[in-house]
Write a protein that holds these residues in place. Sequence first.
Motif, short mmCIF file in Angstrom:
data_model
loop_
_atom_site.label_atom_id
_atom_site.label_comp_id
_atom_site.label_asym_id
_atom_site.label_seq_id
_atom_site.Cartn_x
_atom_site.Cartn_y
_atom_site.Cartn_z
N CYS A 95 0.69 -1.33 0.09
CA CYS A 95 0.18 -0.07 -0.07
C CYS A 95 0.77 1.29 -0.16
O CYS A 95 0.26 2.27 -0.38
CB CYS A 95 -0.83 0.16 1.29
SG CYS A 95 -2.27 -1.12 1.16
N SER A 96 2.09 1.13 0.28
CA SER A 96 3.10 2.30 0.05
C SER A 96 3.63 2.36 -1.13
O SER A 96 4.39 3.56 -1.29
CB SER A 96 3.93 2.34 1.19
OG SER A 96 3.71 1.91 2.32
N GLY A 97 3.33 1.73 -2.15
CA GLY A 97 3.91 1.68 -3.64
C GLY A 97 3.25 3.14 -4.39
O GLY A 97 2.21 3.61 -3.83
N GLU A 98 3.83 3.27 -5.42
CA GLU A 98 3.33 4.42 -5.98
C GLU A 98 2.85 4.09 -7.40
O GLU A 98 3.47 3.17 -8.15
CB GLU A 98 4.53 5.38 -6.47
CG GLU A 98 4.87 6.01 -4.81
CD GLU A 98 3.95 6.89 -4.31
OE1 GLU A 98 3.14 7.27 -5.04
OE2 GLU A 98 4.20 7.20 -3.07
N GLY A 99 1.84 4.64 -7.93
CA GLY A 99 1.08 4.59 -9.23
C GLY A 99 0.82 3.01 -9.55
O GLY A 99 0.31 2.38 -8.74
N ALA A 100 1.48 2.80 -10.72
CA ALA A 100 0.95 1.42 -11.45
C ALA A 100 1.58 0.37 -10.60
O ALA A 100 1.43 -0.83 -10.68
CB ALA A 100 1.52 1.16 -12.86
N ALA A 101 2.55 0.39 -9.53
CA ALA A 101 3.32 -0.61 -8.85
C ALA A 101 2.41 -1.06 -7.76
O ALA A 101 2.51 -2.07 -7.29
CB ALA A 101 4.73 0.10 -8.20
N MET A 102 1.24 -0.29 -7.53
CA MET A 102 0.48 -0.97 -6.35
C MET A 102 -0.71 -1.50 -7.16
O MET A 102 -1.50 -1.21 -7.75
CB MET A 102 0.00 0.45 -5.72
CG MET A 102 -1.05 -0.11 -4.38
SD MET A 102 -2.06 1.27 -3.57
CE MET A 102 -0.59 2.44 -3.30
N PRO A 103 -0.93 -2.97 -6.62
CA PRO A 103 -1.97 -3.76 -7.05
C PRO A 103 -3.33 -3.22 -6.41
O PRO A 103 -3.33 -2.48 -5.71
CB PRO A 103 -2.06 -5.04 -6.39
CG PRO A 103 -0.33 -5.07 -6.21
CD PRO A 103 0.16 -3.55 -5.77
N SER A 104 -4.42 -2.82 -7.35
CA SER A 104 -5.71 -2.53 -6.82
C SER A 104 -6.18 -2.87 -5.73
O SER A 104 -6.88 -2.14 -5.00
CB SER A 104 -6.63 -2.42 -8.18
OG SER A 104 -6.93 -3.91 -8.61
N ALA A 105 -6.06 -3.97 -5.52
CA ALA A 105 -6.57 -4.84 -4.27
C ALA A 105 -5.80 -4.62 -3.08
O ALA A 105 -6.18 -5.35 -2.12
CB ALA A 105 -7.00 -6.29 -4.52
N ALA A 106 -4.74 -3.90 -3.00
CA ALA A 106 -3.78 -3.79 -2.04
C ALA A 106 -4.34 -3.26 -0.65
O ALA A 106 -4.07 -3.84 0.49
CB ALA A 106 -2.52 -3.19 -2.12
N PRO A 107 -5.32 -2.20 -0.93
CA PRO A 107 -5.77 -1.78 0.19
C PRO A 107 -7.02 -2.75 1.10
O PRO A 107 -6.80 -2.88 2.50
CB PRO A 107 -6.60 -0.54 -0.17
CG PRO A 107 -6.16 -0.33 -1.54
CD PRO A 107 -5.44 -1.37 -2.16
N LEU A 108 -7.51 -3.51 0.27
CA LEU A 108 -8.57 -4.61 0.91
C LEU A 108 -7.52 -5.80 1.54
O LEU A 108 -7.99 -6.14 2.38
CB LEU A 108 -9.42 -5.18 -0.27
CG LEU A 108 -10.91 -5.59 -0.08
CD1 LEU A 108 -11.54 -4.92 0.93
CD2 LEU A 108 -11.44 -6.24 -0.95
N ALA A 109 -6.50 -6.11 0.81
CA ALA A 109 -5.70 -6.98 1.43
C ALA A 109 -5.17 -6.56 2.63
O ALA A 109 -4.94 -7.16 3.82
CB ALA A 109 -4.44 -7.33 0.54
N LEU A 110 -4.67 -5.33 2.89
CA LEU A 110 -4.58 -4.68 4.32
C LEU A 110 -5.54 -4.87 5.28
O LEU A 110 -5.14 -5.24 6.41
CB LEU A 110 -3.93 -3.33 4.18
CG LEU A 110 -3.47 -2.71 5.42
CD1 LEU A 110 -2.22 -3.54 5.93
CD2 LEU A 110 -2.90 -1.33 4.94
N ALA A 111 -6.60 -4.32 4.97
CA ALA A 111 -7.70 -4.42 5.89
C ALA A 111 -7.88 -5.93 6.32
O ALA A 111 -8.47 -5.98 7.55
CB ALA A 111 -8.88 -3.98 5.07
N GLU A 112 -7.79 -6.80 5.40
CA GLU A 112 -8.08 -8.37 5.72
C GLU A 112 -7.22 -8.88 6.85
O GLU A 112 -7.61 -9.77 7.49
CB GLU A 112 -8.23 -9.06 4.61
CG GLU A 112 -9.46 -8.74 3.68
CD GLU A 112 -9.30 -9.46 2.18
OE1 GLU A 112 -10.17 -9.68 1.73
OE2 GLU A 112 -8.19 -10.01 1.87
N CYS A 113 -5.85 -8.21 7.01
CA CYS A 113 -5.09 -8.71 7.94
C CYS A 113 -4.34 -7.72 8.93
O CYS A 113 -3.85 -7.95 9.79
CB CYS A 113 -3.95 -9.36 7.27
SG CYS A 113 -2.88 -8.53 6.12
#
Length: 448
Positions: free
Chosen positions: A305-323
């Motif tokens: 979630c700290s990545g920039e632009g295209a380097a961040m997968p779109s589901a990264a925020p949801l992945a963080l919330a799940e764990c």
Amino acid sequence: METWDAFERAARLTQGTPLAEAIDVADAAAWAALDRAVRDLATGRPSLLPALAWARGRGRRVHWEWDAPLPSVNWRRAEPREPELAVALCHPDGRIRQAALARAAGASALLPLVVIRCADWVAPVREDARELLRQALPGVGPDAIAVLAAVVLRVARRERGGEARDMLEAALRTGPVPVLQAVLVSEDRAVRRLAYRIAVERRLFSPVRLAALAAAEGDVVVQGICADAALKAVDADTGDEVLRPLLESRHSRVRSAGVTALHRTGRHAWAEAFLADRSSMVRACARWALRQIGADPAPLCRALCSGEGAAMPSAAPLALAECGSRDDADLLWGLTGHPHDGVRAHAVAALRLLETVDVARLTTLLDDPAPRVVREAATTLVPWAGRLSVEELAGRLDPERPRHVRVGAYRLLAARGGAVHRDAALRLSGDPDPGLRANALAVLGSLR
């Protein structure tokens, strides 16, 4: 309509029309419909009255009067014709059905009707049909096995139809490989599932081939059959060529099977790439695989979630919330302004999952240019609809606003209920979008 079609096809058959012209012999449902239609013709069942009324009302020709008997067919001749035997096999008189079975030996085109008779309610007919099918199955070729198998599986759902299925399975397990291969490409989903189970039992496919089949298959049941069979051959020393097709599949069921197998094969590091997969099931499997070696997935998701632009997968925020925890809310709020709409939408969903809702900040996202972001924001705000300004939401119903903004605002106004909902529906009753307009008019009609 369908009842009349089956009735008309059966009538053509009784008049000597060749079987292949009277019905679609490649359609398993057509054989069952023919069986019922011939009985209806002979017994004058009330189930045909609506079809006859429809046909006569449309001016369609009815072949004989309702109270006329089934036309006689000379199936007792030394070599009865195929249409005559087909009618006799469906006849309501069990003695005629049984006698027709004795003449049907060698008539491969009539085997689907023999299968139907395997579930006959008359025991002698049923036993004769089963014996005839048992003798005929070894000689059924690849060109005929698919439709026959489909009829068998339909009949197997009946009270006495299980034995026909048992005979089919035995024939596929011991028969020629080309016959089983013909069933593997059947258009009938139940037939293909049975065929793949038997093919796995016979070990017709290598693990690599099974993995490729699972990755490309659209049926989730066949995906599971092939993936599970492929993974049985994978261990810590071998299996890259099996795992990679599974992990690269577009089907989440297959990817999750591959990710789960990473633990057994000692390839836990591969699971990190799937922490932000678009499928929640795959993400859960990736977290599980990492935890088996004591790794905490939360820091890895924060790094994503700290990545920039295209380097961040779109589901990264949801992945963080799940764990993660509520302490990650600030990081997620920052992602609601990310340039990628997928990241923004998943960030809103992640905040909802963590139950860290800020009504004022989320309300501004109702004007986001991306429909998926507005949809997530509206979903999150529905429980808080009573705290929102009715005037501001009503202003978003203006026809000049984008459609997705009007949809989100209307959804929240509808959640208020009562006069607020009615007034919003009245505003949208003249909306230029036909879907919104129809929905609003339906609501107004129900409130009258």
